[in-house]
Design a protein around this motif. Structure first.
Motif, short mmCIF file in Angstrom:
data_model
loop_
_atom_site.label_atom_id
_atom_site.label_comp_id
_atom_site.label_asym_id
_atom_site.label_seq_id
_atom_site.Cartn_x
_atom_site.Cartn_y
_atom_site.Cartn_z
N VAL A 50 0.85 -1.18 0.00
CA VAL A 50 0.00 0.00 0.00
C VAL A 50 0.89 1.24 0.00
O VAL A 50 1.81 1.34 0.82
CB VAL A 50 -0.92 0.02 1.25
N ARG A 51 0.67 2.15 -0.95
CA ARG A 51 1.40 3.42 -0.99
C ARG A 51 0.58 4.44 -0.21
O ARG A 51 -0.56 4.74 -0.57
CB ARG A 51 1.62 3.90 -2.41
N LEU A 52 1.17 4.99 0.86
CA LEU A 52 0.47 5.92 1.73
C LEU A 52 0.38 7.30 1.08
O LEU A 52 1.25 7.69 0.30
CB LEU A 52 1.18 6.02 3.08
N ASP A 53 -0.67 8.05 1.43
CA ASP A 53 -0.91 9.38 0.86
C ASP A 53 -0.27 10.48 1.71
O ASP A 53 -0.75 11.60 1.73
CB ASP A 53 -2.41 9.64 0.75
N ASN A 54 0.81 10.19 2.41
CA ASN A 54 1.50 11.20 3.20
C ASN A 54 2.38 12.05 2.31
O ASN A 54 2.45 11.86 1.11
CB ASN A 54 2.35 10.53 4.29
N ASP A 55 3.10 12.97 2.92
CA ASP A 55 4.03 13.83 2.18
C ASP A 55 5.15 13.03 1.56
O ASP A 55 5.64 13.34 0.48
CB ASP A 55 4.66 14.87 3.12
N THR A 56 5.60 11.98 2.24
CA THR A 56 6.79 11.24 1.82
C THR A 56 6.51 10.17 0.77
O THR A 56 7.44 9.60 0.22
CB THR A 56 7.45 10.57 3.03
N GLN A 57 5.24 9.86 0.51
CA GLN A 57 4.87 8.80 -0.44
C GLN A 57 5.52 7.46 -0.06
O GLN A 57 6.08 6.77 -0.89
CB GLN A 57 5.24 9.19 -1.87
N ARG A 58 5.45 7.10 1.20
CA ARG A 58 6.03 5.87 1.71
C ARG A 58 5.15 4.67 1.36
O ARG A 58 3.94 4.80 1.25
CB ARG A 58 6.14 5.99 3.23
N THR A 59 5.77 3.52 1.17
CA THR A 59 5.03 2.29 0.94
C THR A 59 5.17 1.39 2.15
O THR A 59 6.21 1.36 2.81
CB THR A 59 5.52 1.54 -0.31
N VAL A 60 4.11 0.66 2.44
CA VAL A 60 4.12 -0.33 3.51
C VAL A 60 3.61 -1.65 2.93
O VAL A 60 2.81 -1.66 2.01
CB VAL A 60 3.26 0.10 4.72
N SER A 61 4.11 -2.75 3.49
CA SER A 61 3.66 -4.05 3.01
C SER A 61 3.19 -4.88 4.20
O SER A 61 3.71 -4.76 5.30
CB SER A 61 4.80 -4.78 2.28
N PHE A 62 2.19 -5.70 3.93
CA PHE A 62 1.61 -6.57 4.94
C PHE A 62 1.36 -7.93 4.32
O PHE A 62 1.18 -8.06 3.11
CB PHE A 62 0.29 -5.99 5.46
N SER A 63 1.31 -8.95 5.15
CA SER A 63 1.01 -10.29 4.67
C SER A 63 -0.50 -10.52 4.79
O SER A 63 -1.20 -9.81 5.51
CB SER A 63 1.78 -11.35 5.46
N TYR A 64 -0.98 -11.53 4.10
CA TYR A 64 -2.40 -11.87 4.15
C TYR A 64 -2.78 -12.42 5.51
O TYR A 64 -3.92 -12.28 5.94
CB TYR A 64 -2.75 -12.86 3.04
N SER A 65 -1.82 -13.00 6.22
CA SER A 65 -2.10 -13.49 7.56
C SER A 65 -2.34 -12.34 8.53
O SER A 65 -3.03 -12.50 9.53
CB SER A 65 -0.98 -14.40 8.06
N ASP A 66 -1.79 -11.15 8.25
CA ASP A 66 -2.09 -9.97 9.06
C ASP A 66 -3.57 -9.61 8.96
O ASP A 66 -4.18 -9.21 9.94
CB ASP A 66 -1.25 -8.77 8.62
N VAL A 67 -4.14 -9.77 7.80
CA VAL A 67 -5.57 -9.51 7.61
C VAL A 67 -6.38 -10.60 8.29
O VAL A 67 -7.39 -10.33 8.94
CB VAL A 67 -5.92 -9.42 6.10
N LEU A 68 -5.92 -11.84 8.17
CA LEU A 68 -6.62 -12.97 8.78
C LEU A 68 -6.67 -12.84 10.30
O LEU A 68 -7.71 -13.08 10.92
CB LEU A 68 -5.94 -14.28 8.39
#
Length: 78
Positions: A50-68
């Motif tokens: 997911v690319r965040l809409d902040n000033d820095t345009q940072r990306t974060v990644s998560f696994s599907y188990s985090d959603v689970l």
């Protein structure tokens, strides 16, 4: 075996929303909840980005188990 089916269904659901705006609620530890807005950028076999809409345009990644396990919650705007 059922856990694999659940992870596959989560991945399939997320794949259908690539490029859409998303509100991300993540567990920050010690009873902190981080809420960010961004765009679902890409989906890989084990993670999604997911690319965040902040000033820095940072990306974060998560696994599907985090959603689970509800460590991460996604709310799609659409």
């Amino acid at each position: 075996m059922e856990k694999t089916r659940t992870l596959c269904s989560i991945k399939h659901d997320i794949e259908g929303h690539i490029g859409e705006k998303v509100t991300l609620k993540a567990n920050g530890g010690r009873r902190k909840v981080l809420i960010n807005n961004g765009t679902l950028e890409s989906v890989y076999p084990s993670i999604f980005v997911v690319r965040l809409d902040n000033d820095t345009q940072r990306t974060v990644s998560f696994s599907y188990s985090d959603v689970l396990t509800k460590t991460v919650q996604l709310v799609f705007a659409g």
